[in-house]
Write a protein that holds these residues in place. Structure first.
Motif, short mmCIF file in Angstrom:
data_model
loop_
_atom_site.label_atom_id
_atom_site.label_comp_id
_atom_site.label_asym_id
_atom_site.label_seq_id
_atom_site.Cartn_x
_atom_site.Cartn_y
_atom_site.Cartn_z
N PRO A 12 51.14 4.93 11.32
CA PRO A 12 51.59 3.65 11.89
C PRO A 12 52.10 3.86 13.31
CG PRO A 12 53.21 4.49 10.34
CD PRO A 12 52.05 5.44 10.28
N ILE A 13 51.79 2.93 14.18
CA ILE A 13 52.18 3.05 15.59
C ILE A 13 52.70 1.71 16.09
CG2 ILE A 13 50.53 4.90 16.07
CD1 ILE A 13 48.65 2.82 17.27
N LEU A 14 53.39 1.76 17.23
CA LEU A 14 53.76 0.56 17.97
C LEU A 14 53.13 0.64 19.35
CD1 LEU A 14 57.57 0.07 17.13
CD2 LEU A 14 55.66 -1.34 16.37
N VAL A 15 52.38 -0.41 19.73
CA VAL A 15 51.72 -0.43 21.03
C VAL A 15 52.26 -1.58 21.86
CG1 VAL A 15 49.63 0.66 20.18
CG2 VAL A 15 49.80 -1.81 20.14
N ALA A 16 52.31 -1.36 23.16
CA ALA A 16 52.85 -2.36 24.07
C ALA A 16 52.03 -3.64 24.02
CB ALA A 16 52.87 -1.80 25.49
N ASP A 17 52.72 -4.77 24.10
CA ASP A 17 52.07 -6.08 24.09
C ASP A 17 52.77 -6.95 25.12
OD1 ASP A 17 50.03 -7.61 23.09
OD2 ASP A 17 51.05 -8.21 21.26
N PRO A 18 52.02 -7.65 25.99
CA PRO A 18 52.64 -8.52 26.99
C PRO A 18 53.25 -9.76 26.34
CG PRO A 18 50.38 -7.93 27.60
CD PRO A 18 50.56 -7.57 26.16
N PRO A 19 54.07 -10.51 27.08
CA PRO A 19 54.69 -11.73 26.55
C PRO A 19 53.72 -12.91 26.57
CG PRO A 19 55.45 -11.35 28.79
CD PRO A 19 54.60 -10.16 28.43
N LEU A 20 52.75 -12.87 25.66
CA LEU A 20 51.73 -13.91 25.55
C LEU A 20 52.24 -15.00 24.61
CD1 LEU A 20 48.62 -11.57 25.08
CD2 LEU A 20 49.64 -12.41 27.22
N LEU A 21 52.08 -16.27 25.03
CA LEU A 21 52.63 -17.39 24.29
C LEU A 21 51.60 -18.02 23.37
CD1 LEU A 21 54.47 -19.01 27.34
CD2 LEU A 21 55.56 -17.76 25.47
N ASN A 22 52.07 -18.51 22.23
CA ASN A 22 51.24 -19.31 21.34
C ASN A 22 52.13 -20.37 20.70
OD1 ASN A 22 52.48 -18.14 18.93
ND2 ASN A 22 51.21 -16.34 19.30
N THR A 23 51.57 -21.16 19.82
CA THR A 23 52.32 -22.29 19.28
C THR A 23 53.49 -21.86 18.41
OG1 THR A 23 52.04 -24.47 18.25
CG2 THR A 23 50.94 -22.60 17.18
N GLN A 24 53.46 -20.62 17.92
CA GLN A 24 54.54 -20.14 17.07
C GLN A 24 55.63 -19.42 17.83
OE1 GLN A 24 52.66 -17.91 13.88
NE2 GLN A 24 52.65 -19.73 12.62
N GLY A 25 55.35 -19.00 19.06
CA GLY A 25 56.36 -18.28 19.82
C GLY A 25 55.74 -17.42 20.90
N VAL A 26 56.10 -16.13 20.91
CA VAL A 26 55.64 -15.22 21.94
C VAL A 26 55.42 -13.85 21.30
CG1 VAL A 26 57.99 -14.53 22.63
CG2 VAL A 26 56.10 -14.35 24.27
N HIS A 27 54.47 -13.10 21.84
CA HIS A 27 54.25 -11.75 21.34
C HIS A 27 55.48 -10.88 21.58
CE1 HIS A 27 49.56 -11.66 21.29
NE2 HIS A 27 50.04 -12.84 20.91
N GLN A 28 55.77 -10.00 20.63
CA GLN A 28 56.84 -9.03 20.79
C GLN A 28 56.46 -8.00 21.86
OE1 GLN A 28 58.31 -8.89 16.13
NE2 GLN A 28 56.70 -7.50 16.80
N PRO A 29 57.44 -7.26 22.39
CA PRO A 29 57.10 -6.24 23.39
C PRO A 29 56.24 -5.11 22.83
CG PRO A 29 59.42 -6.13 22.79
CD PRO A 29 58.89 -7.40 22.22
N TYR A 30 56.31 -4.90 21.52
CA TYR A 30 55.45 -3.91 20.86
C TYR A 30 54.94 -4.51 19.56
CZ TYR A 30 57.74 -0.83 24.19
OH TYR A 30 58.22 -0.29 25.35
#
Length: 429
Positions: A12-30
């Motif tokens: 299992p890993i955590l990968v970086a994710d930008p602050p992309l918005l959708n109707t439920q909220g925003v992507h986490q930083p990872y």
């Protein structure tokens, strides 16, 4: 050759994710992902990738134990293994899946999502053993490159202040001008010629304006809008009327097959879905009601590459178009998508991919887009190689996390910026 599975490694890993918005909220930083390695008795290693949230890890571990001793070529047997694993139904949410916005989640969908990662790893190992690319194992490619669409998002410039996160150079996109600027970056860097905007974030008129701005900036290019079921039937029809002259299709404007069927009856704009048709059991109602004209497959939750081919054949039988949905993923998944997409005859719509948004990967060499396309590899297996140093680094990040990021939760991520945020009920507009 010995095709017996001697070992299975789960990372299992955590990968970086930008602050992309959708109707439920925003992507986490990872975001969590899981890398699956299947090792044969001859020492050949096949790799796969799937969701890495806790509920998936609870199933993959017993799955991996049962896989040892079986033949890597026994792909049908993977479903038997999955059936042997008892699923605690109380752990499966009946709500809309935060991790992918792909409809009501069930134990069966969770099971298929687990199978998919192992199927890809087994195909990769089998292809490497036989000296054949995965697309050959799937019956042979019908194209040498697969077209992908630029996946546009409303986006903050950075994650909320005080949140540890990787920096990105995309900037903010919160209005039509920002969306067009983002699209220009996609074309300059990757050569994409079609564009999909993740909607459901702002009131429909603002998103109509963004699509209109894209149409003006990129005349004649295919455009799509996906509000993830955030609109009422009435709003969906109004948007379809406003944008009917420029949309390639409208994706999941309303939530559920009955609502989609009602929209479809009253508009000429094709409707696509990755929410109301996500299992074979859901096909009958959607197709007989003509609720969707394009199904967006995703091998991660349809149960793998061969199930994706079966879905494509059913769509072809009923005159329904097919393409591919995407969630946050790395290069292993993009390689798998490309191999199976290369074997689908009637793939008339560019596939989705989040891959340009992911600054991190576990491969020694990132896959590249040329003219918006990914070349289909003819190397044995998937044609990719793990970078073990990067895999170890991303796994350490997962180990060091206090548990807050091990399950993707866009609503919780949004509450960091807005403590009062609750995912709006649908229809939102």
């Amino acid at each position: 050759m010995n095709l017996t599975v001697a070992d299975v490694r789960l990372t299992p890993i955590l990968v970086a994710d930008p602050p992309l918005l959708n109707t439920q909220g925003v992507h986490q930083p990872y975001t969590p992902r899981l890398i699956v390695e299947v090792v044969t008795a001859d020492g050949v290693t096949g790799v796969g990738e799937t969701y890495g949230d806790t509920k998936y890890l609870e199933l993959v571990r017993p799955f991996a134990e049962r896989l040892v001793g079986r033949q890597v070529s026994d792909l049908n047997g993977l479903f038997t293994v999955a059936d042997e694993i008892a699923v605690d139904a109380s752990r499966v949410s009946g709500q809309v899946d935060v991790g992918g916005l792909r409809g009501v989640q069930t134990a069966d969908k969770l099971r298929l999502s687990v199978v998919s990662g192992f199927e890809v790893a087994c195909l990769d190992a089998l292809g490497k053993t036989l000296g054949l690319p995965v697309h050959t194992l799937l019956g042979g490619k019908v194209r040498d490159a697969v077209e992908y669409s630029a996946y546009l998002f409303y986006k903050w410039a950075e994650h909320p202040q005080g949140v540890a996160a990787e920096k990105d150079d995309w900037g903010a996109a919160l209005d039509p001008a920002g969306v067009v600027a983002q699209a220009r970056i996609f074309t300059e860097r990757y050569g994409f010629t079609s564009f999909k905007l993740k909607g459901g974030v702002f009131p429909p008129d603002q998103e109509i304006a963004a699509i209109r701005a894209l149409a003006e900036a990129f005349p004649g290019h295919p455009l799509r809008l996906d509000p993830n079921g955030a609109w009422s039937v009435e709003t969906s029809l109004r948007v379809a009327e406003e944008l009917g002259d420029v949309l390639e299709y409208l994706e999941d404007p309303a939530l559920g097959t009955p609502a989609m069927a009602e929209v479809a009856r009253a508009t000429h704009v094709p409707l696509a879905t990755n929410m109301c048709v996500t299992t074979f059991a859901e096909i009958k109602e959607a197709f007989t009601r003509d609720a969707v004209q394009v199904v967006l497959s995703d091998h991660h939750y349809w149960g793998g590459l061969r199930n994706t081919q079966q879905l494509a054949a059913l769509c072809r039988t009923f005159g329904v178009g097919v393409s591919m949905h995407s969630n946050t993923h790395l290069g292993i998944s993009l390689a798998a998508m490309t191999h199976v997409a290369a074997t689908v005859p009637d793939l008339h719509h560019a596939c989705d991919s989040h891959y340009p948004w992911q600054s991190e990967d576990v491969l020694t060499e990132r896959l590249t887009f040329e003219g918006g396309r990914v070349a289909v590899s003819d190397a044995p297996g998937l044609g990719v190689e793990l970078d073990r140093d990067r895999l170890a680094f991303l796994h350490r990040r997962w180990l060091e996390d206090d548990g807050r990021l091990r399950d993707r939760d866009d609503e919780a991520a949004m509450r960091v910026a807005d403590p009062e945020w609750v995912t709006p009920s649908v229809p939102r507009w």
